[in-house]
Scaffold this motif. Structure first.
Motif, PDB file in Angstrom:
ATOM      1  N   GLU A 162      16.905  35.375  18.217  1.00  0.00           N
ATOM      2  CA  GLU A 162      16.520  35.276  19.139  1.00  0.00           C
ATOM      3  C   GLU A 162      17.353  36.687  19.962  1.00  0.00           C
ATOM      4  O   GLU A 162      16.762  37.142  20.623  1.00  0.00           O
ATOM      5  N   GLN A 163      18.402  36.813  19.730  1.00  0.00           N
ATOM      6  CA  GLN A 163      19.171  37.464  20.333  1.00  0.00           C
ATOM      7  C   GLN A 163      20.096  38.862  19.938  1.00  0.00           C
ATOM      8  O   GLN A 163      20.539  39.858  20.350  1.00  0.00           O
ATOM      9  N   LEU A 164      19.957  38.752  18.490  1.00  0.00           N
ATOM     10  CA  LEU A 164      21.068  40.178  18.295  1.00  0.00           C
ATOM     11  C   LEU A 164      19.927  41.209  17.947  1.00  0.00           C
ATOM     12  O   LEU A 164      18.743  41.291  18.065  1.00  0.00           O
ATOM     13  N   PRO A 165      20.919  42.310  18.839  1.00  0.00           N
ATOM     14  CA  PRO A 165      19.752  43.582  18.901  1.00  0.00           C
ATOM     15  C   PRO A 165      19.500  44.136  17.830  1.00  0.00           C
ATOM     16  O   PRO A 165      19.788  45.582  17.480  1.00  0.00           O
ATOM     17  N   VAL A 166      18.424  43.758  16.247  1.00  0.00           N
ATOM     18  CA  VAL A 166      18.316  44.245  15.451  1.00  0.00           C
ATOM     19  C   VAL A 166      17.287  43.956  14.944  1.00  0.00           C
ATOM     20  O   VAL A 166      17.004  42.985  15.332  1.00  0.00           O
ATOM     21  N   ARG A 167      15.999  44.744  14.454  1.00  0.00           N
ATOM     22  CA  ARG A 167      14.766  44.274  13.655  1.00  0.00           C
ATOM     23  C   ARG A 167      15.432  43.643  11.774  1.00  0.00           C
ATOM     24  O   ARG A 167      16.368  43.933  12.079  1.00  0.00           O
ATOM     25  N   LEU A 168      15.277  42.488  12.423  1.00  0.00           N
ATOM     26  CA  LEU A 168      15.319  41.999  11.193  1.00  0.00           C
ATOM     27  C   LEU A 168      14.426  41.602  10.093  1.00  0.00           C
ATOM     28  O   LEU A 168      12.634  42.436  10.051  1.00  0.00           O
ATOM     29  N   GLY A 169      14.775  41.611   8.307  1.00  0.00           N
ATOM     30  CA  GLY A 169      13.828  42.489   8.126  1.00  0.00           C
ATOM     31  C   GLY A 169      13.562  41.090   7.114  1.00  0.00           C
ATOM     32  O   GLY A 169      13.206  41.368   5.782  1.00  0.00           O
ATOM     33  N   GLY A 170      14.066  39.742   6.792  1.00  0.00           N
ATOM     34  CA  GLY A 170      14.396  39.001   5.820  1.00  0.00           C
ATOM     35  C   GLY A 170      15.430  38.312   6.133  1.00  0.00           C
ATOM     36  O   GLY A 170      16.752  38.402   5.882  1.00  0.00           O
ATOM     37  N   ALA A 171      15.581  37.451   4.522  1.00  0.00           N
ATOM     38  CA  ALA A 171      17.056  36.329   4.443  1.00  0.00           C
ATOM     39  C   ALA A 171      16.052  35.691   3.376  1.00  0.00           C
ATOM     40  O   ALA A 171      15.269  36.035   2.652  1.00  0.00           O
TER      41      ALA A 171
END
Length: 247
Positions: A162-171
């Motif tokens: 919820e805090q990382l300043p990046v767009r997440l692409g999956g895991a």
């Protein structure tokens, strides 16, 4: 009229009261048979009969590696989507809490260095609780440049996701079985060597680059993972199955 009291029934009555009063609720694990034998000054056979009586009533159960447990439904986690542990617990109607065990920048462990391609990382180790009971030990490693703006209070308040300043692409998440180490046994309040589930999660940004590595350790008796299996050519195929020991 004199009524003979059978010893194991007396012990069962007392243990039933203690279970009902919530004495074992935090840990979920009863004292060992040897400890109960000493406490009640009764033989192991008598203690076992008392516990078997409670098991017949559905109050307790026994599991290899744990001993006797207070019966209860394990918490379930959905593997079909990327979500926070707190969010999964909230969706199940469970009150979640996080406690930071350690927070600081460290030399990246070999596995983390290989995945993140970083020499120095922010390492956060925390204990997650579900309704006040230890539920998971979580360790998260984050690249130094992304973790520089985060404080101990930040990660205690909410998830990295919820805090990382990046767009997440999956895991990618890999789950295996292990035995609780002394440190994890103390944190999770389970016997040393008790069965645990260990999940490694590698979270990627929108470009496919790993930005988080995390390790989650769950007491095996408290959690279940669920996943929807798609139909492929008319067959139900378990996805992601990998044999790790061919011996």
């Amino acid at each position: 009229m004199f009524v003979r009291t059978i010893r194991y029934q007396t012990i069962a009555d007392d243990l039933r009261r203690r279970v009902s009063d919530g004495e074992f609720e935090l840990r979920g694990v009863l004292p060992s048979e040897a400890e109960l034998s000493a406490a009640y000054e009764a033989s192991r056979v008598t203690i076992r009969r008392a516990l078997e009586a409670l098991r017949a009533e559905g109050l307790v159960e026994s599991r290899q590696g744990f001993g006797w447990l207070v019966s209860g439904e394990p918490l379930r986690q959905d593997l079909s989507r990327l979500a926070t542990l707190d969010g999964q617990l909230a969706a199940a109607g469970v009150r979640s809490e996080r406690r930071i065990v350690s927070f600081g920048f460290v030399a990246a462990p070999d596995r983390v260095r290989e995945l993140l391609n970083e020499r120095t990382v922010l390492e956060v180790r925390r204990l997650s609780l579900a309704d006040g009971r230890p539920f998971a030990r979580v360790t998260v490693w984050c690249p130094e440049e992304l973790g520089a703006a985060l404080s101990r209070d930040d990660v205690e308040r909410s998830s990295f996701l919820e805090q990382l300043p990046v767009r997440l692409g999956g895991a990618t998440q890999t789950i295996g079985a292990d035995a609780a180490s002394p440190d994890d046994a103390e944190l999770l309040d389970v016997p040393e060597g008790a069965p645990v589930l260990v999940a490694e999660r590698i979270t990627r940004n929108g470009d496919g680059r790993p930005v988080l590595v995390s390790e989650h350790v769950f007491p095996a008796h408290r959690t279940r993972f669920t996943v929807e299996i798609p139909v492929d050519d008319g067959m139900l195929n378990p996805t992601g199955l990998r044999l790790v020991d061919r011996g």
